[in-house]
Scaffold this active site. Structure first.
Site, PDB file in Angstrom:
ATOM      1  N   GLY A  10       0.845  -1.200   0.000  1.00 33.79           N
ATOM      2  CA  GLY A  10       0.000   0.000   0.000  1.00 33.79           C
ATOM      3  C   GLY A  10       0.878   1.248   0.000  1.00 33.79           C
ATOM      4  N   ARG A  67       1.058  -5.126  -5.276  1.00 40.26           N
ATOM      5  CA  ARG A  67       1.180  -6.301  -4.404  1.00 40.26           C
ATOM      6  C   ARG A  67       1.483  -7.468  -5.347  1.00 40.26           C
ATOM      7  NH1 ARG A  67      -0.554  -4.413   0.460  1.00 40.26           N
ATOM      8  NH2 ARG A  67      -2.111  -2.725   0.477  1.00 40.26           N
ATOM      9  N   CYS A  68       2.472  -8.279  -5.019  1.00 43.04           N
ATOM     10  CA  CYS A  68       2.963  -9.270  -5.985  1.00 43.04           C
ATOM     11  C   CYS A  68       2.974 -10.679  -5.385  1.00 43.04           C
ATOM     12  CB  CYS A  68       4.376  -8.876  -6.435  1.00 43.04           C
ATOM     13  SG  CYS A  68       5.094 -10.020  -7.629  1.00 43.04           S
ATOM     14  N   ASP A  79       4.757  -4.553   5.921  1.00 43.12           N
ATOM     15  CA  ASP A  79       5.246  -5.869   6.365  1.00 43.12           C
ATOM     16  C   ASP A  79       5.345  -6.872   5.220  1.00 43.12           C
ATOM     17  OD1 ASP A  79       2.514  -5.925   6.074  1.00 43.12           O
ATOM     18  OD2 ASP A  79       2.111  -7.034   7.907  1.00 43.12           O
ATOM     19  N   SER A 124       6.130  -6.203   2.207  1.00 40.93           N
ATOM     20  CA  SER A 124       7.345  -5.865   1.460  1.00 40.93           C
ATOM     21  C   SER A 124       8.579  -6.330   2.214  1.00 40.93           C
ATOM     22  CB  SER A 124       7.400  -4.343   1.253  1.00 40.93           C
ATOM     23  OG  SER A 124       6.147  -3.886   0.769  1.00 40.93           O
ATOM     24  N   THR A 136       4.384   2.815   5.158  1.00 44.88           N
ATOM     25  CA  THR A 136       2.978   2.428   5.239  1.00 44.88           C
ATOM     26  C   THR A 136       2.264   3.391   6.176  1.00 44.88           C
ATOM     27  OG1 THR A 136       1.408   0.729   6.027  1.00 44.88           O
ATOM     28  CG2 THR A 136       3.562   0.794   7.112  1.00 44.88           C
ATOM     29  N   ASP A 191      -0.021   2.510   8.132  1.00 50.40           N
ATOM     30  CA  ASP A 191      -0.559   1.756   9.270  1.00 50.40           C
ATOM     31  C   ASP A 191       0.210   1.904  10.569  1.00 50.40           C
ATOM     32  OD1 ASP A 191      -1.718  -1.194   7.385  1.00 50.40           O
ATOM     33  OD2 ASP A 191      -2.362   0.897   7.446  1.00 50.40           O
ATOM     34  N   ASP A 212       2.454   0.012  11.686  1.00 51.94           N
ATOM     35  CA  ASP A 212       2.408  -1.333  12.316  1.00 51.94           C
ATOM     36  C   ASP A 212       3.696  -2.112  12.097  1.00 51.94           C
ATOM     37  OD1 ASP A 212       0.582  -3.152   9.682  1.00 51.94           O
ATOM     38  OD2 ASP A 212       2.211  -1.659   9.617  1.00 51.94           O
ATOM     39  N   ARG A 257      -5.569  -1.953   8.270  1.00 47.11           N
ATOM     40  CA  ARG A 257      -5.490  -3.407   8.060  1.00 47.11           C
ATOM     41  C   ARG A 257      -5.774  -4.143   9.357  1.00 47.11           C
ATOM     42  NH1 ARG A 257      -3.517  -6.276   3.862  1.00 47.11           N
ATOM     43  NH2 ARG A 257      -2.168  -4.657   3.044  1.00 47.11           N
ATOM     44  N   ARG A 281     -25.012   7.994  11.789  1.00 47.31           N
ATOM     45  CA  ARG A 281     -24.529   8.034  10.410  1.00 47.31           C
ATOM     46  C   ARG A 281     -23.101   7.474  10.373  1.00 47.31           C
ATOM     47  NH1 ARG A 281     -29.110   9.045   9.897  1.00 47.31           N
ATOM     48  NH2 ARG A 281     -30.172  10.484   8.479  1.00 47.31           N
TER      49      ARG A 281
HETATM   50  O1  F6P Z   1      -1.417  -1.203   4.421  1.00 47.28           O
HETATM   51  C1  F6P Z   1      -1.953   0.019   4.078  1.00 47.28           C
HETATM   52  C2  F6P Z   1      -3.423  -0.129   3.756  1.00 47.28           C
HETATM   53  O2  F6P Z   1      -3.941   1.112   3.387  1.00 47.28           O
HETATM   54  C3  F6P Z   1      -4.254  -0.671   4.902  1.00 47.28           C
HETATM   55  O3  F6P Z   1      -4.507   0.306   5.888  1.00 47.28           O
HETATM   56  C4  F6P Z   1      -5.464  -1.132   4.159  1.00 47.28           C
HETATM   57  O4  F6P Z   1      -6.219  -2.082   4.867  1.00 47.28           O
HETATM   58  C5  F6P Z   1      -4.831  -1.760   2.913  1.00 47.28           C
HETATM   59  O5  F6P Z   1      -3.617  -1.045   2.686  1.00 47.28           O
HETATM   60  C6  F6P Z   1      -5.681  -1.672   1.680  1.00 47.28           C
HETATM   61  O6  F6P Z   1      -5.020  -2.450   0.690  1.00 47.28           O
HETATM   62  P1  F6P Z   1      -5.292  -2.209  -0.878  1.00 47.28           P
HETATM   63  O7  F6P Z   1      -4.662  -0.891  -1.237  1.00 47.28           O
HETATM   64  O8  F6P Z   1      -4.594  -3.369  -1.542  1.00 47.28           O
HETATM   65  O9  F6P Z   1      -6.777  -2.180  -1.059  1.00 47.28           O
END
Ligand code: F6P
Length: 319
Positions: free
Chosen positions: A11, A72-73, A103, A105, A125, A127, A129, A171, A243
């Protein structure tokens, strides 16, 4: 070490361009040749590789996204894919690689390291994380995007005296939800790292309602579940008008903050210096504002830990 490569993977995140710029500029400053690998590991496998010059990274430090594209590969998760990747690196005479990503990558970089190819990782990233670093590149920018949204939603929540559920990315990590919820003054923050009872959420909402609160904001990390589901449960339990806003991919874009630009620049240059000094299989990070590096396998083996004290603080400040 005379020739290195750089790629972005997984991502994308704001600040990746600043990191790519730092890798390219530091490499050229250190008299290395530097090659851009386009579209992450899939571009590595297919040989989508071009030499980078100083001008290749001009005017990008302020731009979100990544000029090297990302992907993503699945193929790179296979031994055959990794072999093809190393073959391409050798074909271009590339002797070391900088991988910027999350992670997934890092796992690719771990495979390259195991196959004997010097690789250094940067935490790219939103995230936040990745163990071994206090911050990942893009996290601060994503936070500021989310709190801008929370502040705007708060206006309409007040006007209509509604309860808003705001679903954010992450994620499986709750960092974006926790930090943005605290900064945005959310009444409730739901993160995958902490169990919660709907009854507690309902009681907290009712306490606020009874003391005259005009609205409530609940920030939910996507790893907890769907904001729509949470909203319908709240509506059913309280009868309050609710909402939902699912912020989605706006969290992945935007011009990186100064913090992310500086972080990316420091980590990118450090990765180049480490390759020159013969390091390999390392993950660069920042801890207590000092640049650090850890073994990639150790980073991948460690669980991500969220700041529980901050989580407790967020509950205390939104009583
Ligand atoms: O890892 C970054 C992220 O944005 C996450 O927060 C999210 O869940 C995921 O990528 C979305 O993945 P994609 O871009 O493949 O839809």
């Amino acid at each position: 070490m005379k020739r290195i490569g750089v790629l972005t993977s997984g991502g994308d995140s704001p600040g990746m361009n600043a990191a790519v710029r730092a890798v390219v500029r530091e490499a050229i400053y250190q008299n290395l040749e530097v090659y851009g690998i386009f579209h992450g590991y899939s571009g590595l496998i297919s040989g989508n590789i071009e030499k980078m010059e100083l001008g290749s990274v001009g005017d990008i430090i302020h731009r979100g996204g990544t000029i090297l594209y990302s992907a993503r590969c699945e193929e790179f998760k296979t031994e055959e894919g990794q072999r093809k990747g190393v073959e391409q690196l050798k074909k271009f005479g590339i002797e070391g690689l900088v991988v910027i990503g999350g992670d997934g990558s890092y796992r690719g970089a771990q495979m390259l390291t195991k196959s004997g190819f010097p690789t250094i990782c940067l935490p790219g990233t939103i995230d936040n994380d990745i163990p071994g670093t206090d911050y990942t590149i893009g996290f601060d920018t994503a936070l500021n995007t989310v709190i801008d949204a929370i502040d705007k939603i708060r206006d309409t929540a007040t006007s209509h005296e509604r309860t808003y559920i705001i679903e954010v990315m992450g994620r499986n990590a709750g960092d974006i939800a926790l930090w943005s919820g605290l900064a945005g003054g959310a009444e409730t923050i739901l993160i995958p790292e902490q169990e919660f009872m709907m009854e507690d959420i309902v009681n907290r909402l009712k306490r606020g309602h009874d003391r005259g609160k005009k609205h409530s904001i609940i920030v939910v990390a996507e790893g907890v579940g769907s904001g729509v589901d949470i909203a319908s449960q709240v509506k059913e339990a309280t009868g309050y008008e609710t909402r939902v806003s699912v912020l989605g991919y706006i969290q992945r874009g935007g011009s990186p903050t100064a913090f992310d630009r500086v972080l990316a620049s420091r980590l990118g240059a450090k990765a180049v210096q480490m390759l020159i000094n013969g390091s390999e299989g390392r993950a660069v990070g920042i801890q207590r504002n000092r640049l650090v590096d850890h073994d990639i396998s150790e980073v991948l083996a460690k669980p991500h830990e969220i700041d529980i004290d901050m989580y407790q603080l967020s509950k205390e400040l939104s009583i």
